[in-house]
Design an enzyme around this catalytic site. Structure first.
Site, PDB file in Angstrom:
ATOM      1  N   GLY A  93       0.828  -1.195   0.000  1.00  0.00           N
ATOM      2  CA  GLY A  93       0.000   0.000   0.000  1.00  0.00           C
ATOM      3  C   GLY A  93       0.865   1.248   0.000  1.00  0.00           C
ATOM      4  CB  SER A 189       3.355  -3.859  -3.493  1.00  0.00           C
ATOM      5  OG  SER A 189       3.074  -2.583  -4.004  1.00  0.00           O
ATOM      6  CE1 TYR A 190       6.126   2.465   1.062  1.00  0.00           C
ATOM      7  CE2 TYR A 190       5.546   1.323   3.092  1.00  0.00           C
ATOM      8  CZ  TYR A 190       6.152   2.389   2.441  1.00  0.00           C
ATOM      9  OH  TYR A 190       6.792   3.361   3.165  1.00  0.00           O
ATOM     10  CG  ASP A 389       4.391  -4.394 -11.707  1.00  0.00           C
ATOM     11  OD1 ASP A 389       3.471  -3.580 -11.911  1.00  0.00           O
ATOM     12  OD2 ASP A 389       5.095  -4.379 -10.675  1.00  0.00           O
ATOM     13  CG  HIS A 441       2.212  -4.937  -8.479  1.00  0.00           C
ATOM     14  ND1 HIS A 441       3.448  -4.326  -8.453  1.00  0.00           N
ATOM     15  CD2 HIS A 441       1.660  -4.705  -7.261  1.00  0.00           C
ATOM     16  CE1 HIS A 441       3.626  -3.741  -7.278  1.00  0.00           C
ATOM     17  NE2 HIS A 441       2.557  -3.970  -6.531  1.00  0.00           N
TER      18      HIS A 441
END
Length: 473
Positions: A93, A189-190, A389, A441
């Site tokens: 996020g 991701s984050y 991605d 992703h």
């Protein structure tokens, strides 16, 4: 008559013993077995199949004073969980739910059909090879909460790592049978920040622990935010080399967004990102070769600026999968089955929290220093990347790894699954890189079989499979 009397007395004593046992259990509410039984999930709404494994969900308090509690869903291995390692999965996020994405779309066994009310069993779930623990972190994400409302506006990397360490320590008290078990941290991701930072917190905690510490063996992250400079450089190059943005925009992106933060960028950088977004068109940047969800095109066009936030993509190929999760996890009967406290349940459950994302406080521009520390500590570290991605693309990951200047142990080569190229890999001293061919992703969503091959190799500490030539004889 005598038999009737003895039957009555027997029933009376059984009831009495149960009542006394209930009083004892009530007197010791923190008994691990009692807590585990309270968290045990019996059956989920929309579950039309049986499972042989146990799973649990509930809250673990990470800060008594402010009343911060993280929501978890723990799913034991399909076979012989006592012999399998523990794998923690985190989404990014910042502000996105690991229950929504990791469990319900990617590596968990319970996936949601388009009707939003029925489940199907994921044959490539990672609980085929491990006990898997999903955590919604930080507070304000998913079903995690705080009794102190200001906590939702003061989240950041440092507190997330601190709370996640507290979660693990307290979770092991609830599940003491997993104390000392091999632990691996994974995410995407984050979580490229979350996972190395939590690993660092565990390693440092273990150094000062009076008793035996957490048995962390390593971590693996995918399409991970790692270093703002190299990540930006790789994003812009990927967009340009894929033919999605103009030469002029490519030059301006490199000029105006140089060294910009992925969380808090400048106005000039935002403006040229808007131009790139317009040139990109109605393409899902999280998976550039698959269709977008028609219901979320307007949202997808805004996601390039928030490139560290998980996108709107789905299975086989349903680009609206996120919408199914929103329907399912808002059902009262689902929340009840998962032991969501109605006093702390969100008015409307969502996959990601814009409030958490927009108010994020601290986000270092790089975690490469953390990598260097943990490589020196001897952890097993793998980094993987879906190569379709455009959010944190394979080019970004390769630039960040190159910046570590690690010696090559095994050179670049293709790896295989059932005779087909699954991607490419290179092994360095202290780190292994793996790309996954055709994945976006969310690698386990787009290429679930390849992702299962990936986690098997990572957990065993072996190289990705080579092509095995079959003789004609």
């Amino acid at each position: 008559m005598a038999n009737t009397r003895w039957s009555f007395l027997f029933i009376f004593f059984v009831v009495l013993i149960n009542l006394q046992l209930g009083k004892v259990l009530a007197t010791f509410p923190t008994d691990p077995l009692v807590q585990q039984l309270k968290d045990r999930v019996v059956e989920l709404p929309g579950q039309t199949f049986n499972v042989s494994f146990a799973h649990y969900s509930g809250y673990v308090t990470v800060n008594e004073k402010s009343g911060r509690a993280l929501f978890y869903w723990f799913i034991e291995a399909v076979e012989d969980p006592d012999s399998k390692p523990l794998v923690l999965w985190s989404n990014g996020g910042p502000g996105c739910s690991s229950i929504a994405y990791g469990e319900a779309e990617e590596i968990g066994p319970f996936h949601i059909k388009p009707d939003g009310t029925t489940l199907y069993l994921n044959p490539y779930s990672w609980n085929q090879v491990a006990n898997v623990l999903f955590v919604d972190s930080p507070v304000g994400v998913g079903f995690s909460y705080s009794n102190t409302s200001s906590d939702l506006l003061t989240n950041g990397d440092k507190r997330t790592a601190k709370d996640s360490l507290a979660f693990l320590l307290n979770w092991f008290e609830r599940f003491p049978q997993y104390k000392g078990r091999d632990l691996y941290l994974t995410g995407e991701s984050y979580a490229g920040h979350y996972i190395p930072q939590l690993s660092q917190a565990i390693v440092r905690y273990n150094l000062g622990a009076k008793e035996k510490g957490i048995n962390l063996k390593g971590y693996m992250v995918g399409n991970a935010l790692t270093d703002d400079y190299h990540d930006h450089l790789g994003v812009f190059q990927f967009l340009w080399s894929s033919g999605m943005i103009s030469d002029q925009t490519f030059k301006l992106l490199n000029l105006l967004c140089d060294f910009q933060s992925f969380i808090h960028s400048s106005n000039s950088c935002d403006k040229i990102l808007d131009v790139a977004d317009e040139e990109l068109g109605n393409v899902d940047p999280y998976s550039i070769f698959t269709p977008t969800c028609s219901a979320t095109i307007s949202q997808s066009n805004q996601l390039l600026k928030r490139r560290n936030k998980v996108g709107h993509i789905g299975q086989k190929y349903d680009p609206c999968t996120e919408a199914h999760s929103i329907v399912y996890f808002n059902l009262p009967e689902v929340q009840q089955a998962l032991h969501v406290d109605p006093n702390h349940a969100p008015a409307h459950w969502d996959t990601c929290s814009e409030k958490i994302y927009s108010s994020w406080k601290d986000s270092p521009k790089t975690v490469l220093d953390v990598y260097r520390e943990l490589i020196h500590a001897g952890l097993r570290i793998w980094v993987f990347s879906g190569d379709t991605d455009a959010v944190i693309p394979v080019t970004s990951t390769r630039y960040s790894i190159d910046a570590l200047k690690l010696p090559t142990v095994r050179p670049w080569r293709a790896w295989y699954d059932d005779g087909e190229v699954g991607g490419w890999t290179q092994e360095y001293a202290g780190l292994t890189f793996v790309s996954v061919r055709g994945a976006g992703h969310e690698v386990p969503l787009h290429k679930p079989k390849l992702a299962l091959t990936l986690i098997k190799s990572f957990l065993s500490g072996s190289s990705m499979p080579s092509l095995k030539l079959v003789s004609d004889s």
